[in-house]
Design a protein around this motif. Structure first.
Motif, mmCIF file in Angstrom:
data_model
loop_
_atom_site.group_PDB
_atom_site.id
_atom_site.type_symbol
_atom_site.label_atom_id
_atom_site.label_comp_id
_atom_site.label_asym_id
_atom_site.label_seq_id
_atom_site.Cartn_x
_atom_site.Cartn_y
_atom_site.Cartn_z
ATOM 1 N N LEU A 62 41.541 38.919 50.729
ATOM 2 C CA LEU A 62 40.281 38.679 50.002
ATOM 3 C C LEU A 62 40.524 38.193 48.581
ATOM 4 O O LEU A 62 39.569 38.016 47.818
ATOM 5 C CB LEU A 62 39.449 39.967 49.975
ATOM 6 C CG LEU A 62 38.888 40.431 51.323
ATOM 7 C CD1 LEU A 62 38.185 41.763 51.178
ATOM 8 C CD2 LEU A 62 37.936 39.391 51.896
ATOM 9 N N GLY A 63 41.781 37.987 48.215
ATOM 10 C CA GLY A 63 42.099 37.460 46.890
ATOM 11 C C GLY A 63 42.258 38.510 45.815
ATOM 12 O O GLY A 63 42.373 38.167 44.629
ATOM 13 N N LEU A 64 42.263 39.787 46.183
ATOM 14 C CA LEU A 64 42.431 40.868 45.198
ATOM 15 C C LEU A 64 43.924 41.152 45.060
ATOM 16 O O LEU A 64 44.460 42.078 45.671
ATOM 17 C CB LEU A 64 41.673 42.119 45.649
ATOM 18 C CG LEU A 64 40.173 41.927 45.930
ATOM 19 C CD1 LEU A 64 39.573 43.196 46.511
ATOM 20 C CD2 LEU A 64 39.460 41.522 44.649
ATOM 21 N N ARG A 65 44.601 40.370 44.252
ATOM 22 C CA ARG A 65 46.060 40.434 44.198
ATOM 23 C C ARG A 65 46.597 41.411 43.163
ATOM 24 O O ARG A 65 47.749 41.800 43.228
ATOM 25 C CB ARG A 65 46.620 39.030 43.940
ATOM 26 C CG ARG A 65 46.195 38.027 44.999
ATOM 27 C CD ARG A 65 46.945 36.717 44.908
ATOM 28 N NE ARG A 65 46.552 35.826 45.986
ATOM 29 C CZ ARG A 65 47.042 35.886 47.220
ATOM 30 N NH1 ARG A 65 47.953 36.786 47.509
ATOM 31 N NH2 ARG A 65 46.636 35.044 48.145
ATOM 32 N N THR A 66 45.788 41.797 42.199
ATOM 33 C CA THR A 66 46.253 42.751 41.191
ATOM 34 C C THR A 66 45.312 43.952 41.171
ATOM 35 O O THR A 66 44.180 43.895 41.671
ATOM 36 C CB THR A 66 46.293 42.114 39.791
ATOM 37 O OG1 THR A 66 44.958 41.814 39.364
ATOM 38 C CG2 THR A 66 47.141 40.836 39.798
ATOM 39 N N LEU A 67 45.783 45.025 40.575
ATOM 40 C CA LEU A 67 44.943 46.203 40.441
ATOM 41 C C LEU A 67 43.738 45.925 39.548
ATOM 42 O O LEU A 67 42.660 46.496 39.749
ATOM 43 C CB LEU A 67 45.771 47.364 39.866
ATOM 44 C CG LEU A 67 46.930 47.854 40.741
ATOM 45 C CD1 LEU A 67 47.707 48.954 40.027
ATOM 46 C CD2 LEU A 67 46.420 48.351 42.085
ATOM 47 N N GLY A 68 43.909 45.033 38.577
ATOM 48 C CA GLY A 68 42.789 44.657 37.723
ATOM 49 C C GLY A 68 41.689 43.952 38.492
ATOM 50 O O GLY A 68 40.497 44.172 38.231
ATOM 51 N N HIS A 69 42.082 43.079 39.442
ATOM 52 C CA HIS A 69 41.077 42.398 40.265
ATOM 53 C C HIS A 69 40.264 43.416 41.060
ATOM 54 O O HIS A 69 39.032 43.299 41.170
ATOM 55 C CB HIS A 69 41.763 41.433 41.232
ATOM 56 C CG HIS A 69 42.385 40.259 40.547
ATOM 57 N ND1 HIS A 69 43.372 39.485 41.127
ATOM 58 C CD2 HIS A 69 42.183 39.728 39.305
ATOM 59 C CE1 HIS A 69 43.729 38.539 40.278
ATOM 60 N NE2 HIS A 69 43.022 38.660 39.177
ATOM 61 N N LEU A 70 40.942 44.417 41.627
ATOM 62 C CA LEU A 70 40.244 45.434 42.404
ATOM 63 C C LEU A 70 39.367 46.298 41.508
ATOM 64 O O LEU A 70 38.219 46.625 41.849
ATOM 65 C CB LEU A 70 41.265 46.298 43.143
ATOM 66 C CG LEU A 70 40.708 47.453 43.982
ATOM 67 C CD1 LEU A 70 39.740 46.944 45.032
ATOM 68 C CD2 LEU A 70 41.844 48.220 44.647
ATOM 69 N N ALA A 71 39.864 46.666 40.328
ATOM 70 C CA ALA A 71 39.102 47.522 39.424
ATOM 71 C C ALA A 71 37.865 46.823 38.877
ATOM 72 O O ALA A 71 36.889 47.484 38.504
ATOM 73 C CB ALA A 71 39.995 47.983 38.270
#
Length: 424
Positions: A62-71
């Motif tokens: 889904l393109g959430l490659r970093t923890l920041g993207h998920l947060a």
């Protein structure tokens, strides 16, 4: 690693261990955990064991490659799309933690310990004393309406060697669960190259004379003198309830979980133990291994938590590279069955040190029975404990299907063939 929460501090500790420029520690300023973890790959959640590989793969797709993207996602949207597991991952990606650290030590009156007048060199004796300590601890906590969720087990020898480990279970540790984890800790210490070692004990958990590693079949010596490891018997066992909570029970799930049949079976085991004795009733416990017979061993039922069979029967696949893949065999004989494997000319099939076969297998001979081999796969060589002269093992595995429609896992060791397990 130092940070606001356990997960952030665990990441800091791992990064400090891998980096030569940061020294021995990474200290994250107060309130800065989210900024610290934001640029890190989302794969860190998998490394911490906080989410499943399938969830990580979905995040990446889904393109959430970093923890920041998920947060950066809204928590309600994450809950609606990924459920509670996704919400837990979102909270960690934002630098939060569902398990705040305990900043105070448990009251000393909750500790239970036993000092041996004479150092003990038998695992059976240590486990027996641990059982009494665990029963005492659980009784004390139950009198106050509490249950232990995180237990610290400390074991010391007469010469000062010390082994300390914390065990956690969110729905609480019963007395049998404490005993089981103490036994795991002792056996793990015994299996370390420079740790507690058993006299004549092999890494497979069996001694040269066939006694079991738990020492309950005949009193296997737990400790021996060692120039590079421990040098004495067990002198102290201490159980510390590091985290406790009110014992308000556990809400069972609507589907799955333990059934009435599971409870009836556990009661039957307890009844049989009372009739036949503690050493007569045994249950399987996971220990890991590359061969089917190595993965489990039988241990006394009184030393395991029968209410937590998932933990007892599967403690994770573990680092077992080269293990036979699933599906697992349905029949694993107590002892391997000697056979012959011949090629089309009737000559024995051999495997070289480089894993090359002399000819394709064609006939499986079991006693006076000859079966044609209709399909086969292999060889898959294994070389275990090559550093130990007395415990090294070198073999190769094959999977065979005979004309009778039966599939076998066979091995060749020292140019002798045997059936290790049967699939159907």
């Amino acid at each position: 690693g130092v940070a606001d929460g356990r997960s952030a501090s665990a990441i800091a500790a791992r990064r400090a261990a891998r980096s030569k420029s940061t020294g021995n520690a990474i200290v994250v300023p107060i309130g800065d955990s989210s900024r610290f973890v934001a640029p890190l790959p989302v794969l860190w959640l998998s490394e911490l064991g906080e989410t499943t590989p399938e969830m990580i793969d979905l995040f990446l797709r889904l393109g959430l490659r970093t923890l920041g993207h998920l947060a950066a996602l809204d928590a309600s949207d994450v809950l609606a799309r990924f459920g509670n597991d996704g919400l837990h991952a979102h909270r960690l990606a934002a630098g939060g933690d569902t398990r705040p650290p305990a900043a105070t030590d448990p009251p000393p009156e909750w500790w239970v310990e036993h000092s041996f007048g004479e150092p003990v060199e038998q695992l059976e004796t240590v486990v027996f004393v641990t059982k009494r300590l665990a029963d005492d601890l659980v009784t004390r906590l139950a009198a106050e309406g509490r249950v232990c969720t995180r237990l610290v087990v400390i074991i010391e020898t007469e010469h000062g060697e010390r082994n300390e480990r914390a065990w956690y279970r969110d729905h609480g540790l019963s007395a049998t669960a404490m005993i089981e984890r103490a036994r795991w800790q002792l056996e793990g210490w015994a299996s370390q190259p420079n740790g507690l070692s058993a006299d004549g004990l092999s890494a497979d958990g069996l001694s040269a004379d066939g006694l079991s590693a738990d020492g309950l079949s005949g009193g296997v010596a737990l400790v021996r003198l060692s120039a590079d490891g421990l040098s004495g018997g067990v002198a102290l066992v201490r159980l510390i309830p590091d985290q406790v909570r009110s014992d308000d029970g556990v809400q069972p799930g609507l589907w799955g979980g333990r059934s009435q049949a599971d409870h009836d079976a556990a009661r039957a085991v307890v009844r049989l133990t009372g009739l036949a004795g503690e050493q007569a009733v045994r249950v399987p416990a996971w220990q890991g291994g590359r061969l089917p017979a190595d993965r489990y061993r039988l241990v006394p039922a009184t030393s395991v938590d029968l209410e937590d069979s998932d933990d007892r029967l599967d403690r994770g696949d573990g680092p077992w590279p080269g293990a036979a893949p699933i599906p697992s065999p349905t029949i694993v004989p107590e002892r391997s069955i000697a056979v012959e494997l011949l090629d089309e000319q009737g000559h024995p099939v051999k495997v070289s040190g480089r894993g090359e076969i002399s000819a394709p297998p064609a006939v499986l001979v079991t006693g006076s029975t000859r079966q044609r081999v209709t399909a086969w796969a292999g060889p898959w060589p294994i070389e275990q404990r090559w550093w130990s002269t007395g415990r090294q093992r070198r073999l190769a595995r094959f999977q065979l299907i005979t004309d009778q429609g039966v599939a076998h896992l066979v091995i060749i060791e020292q140019q002798r063939w045997s059936i290790l397990a049967t699939y159907s």
